[in-house]
Design a protein around this motif. Sequence first.
Motif: not given
Length: 167
Positions: A10-31
């Motif tokens: 859930d942490y991966i899907n809800e926090v790590i996976r979604p694109p984030r403005e803070e990370f240049g509109d990429l996921p926290v971890c795109p991998f």
Amino acid sequence: MEDKKQKVVDYINEVIRPPREEFGDLPVCPFAGPELDNNRLMIDIITKEKSLDFLIDKFIDSEYNSALLILELPENEKLTTEETDQFEMFVNNILKYKDYKDFKTICFNPNDSVSINGFNPRGKAPYFLINIAGKDELSKAHAALTKTSYYDNMDVRYKSFLKIGGK
């Protein structure tokens, strides 16, 4: 047991996976999301029966690309950022001792306070997590991200925390 693993998913899907403005509109971890989707991410829990040493060997002998190991701490015990760094070195030394020199550890402490524009993805981790991945894969991932706007919003403190230079 499975509930704890599900919290990590859930942490991966809800926090790590979604694109984030803070990370240049990429996921926290795109991998992390693709690794999870393709069953290439081992998620397991360190217990008395399954020690860190055992789980490292299990991961190395598996077909997984990376591992996320859950280290549960007593409720009243919190690790500082300095202790996280020391634990990371400890696990890296285990890998080196076991001659798994092509792998590296990155620890995610929910008590880490570094954030980008108020967003702290590590602070949302359900547990202290130990990520083990191939050094080559991590280097390729870093190189790929440097060609994007991923690091643009990170201040010097955050980049220093991640042990990276500027873009």
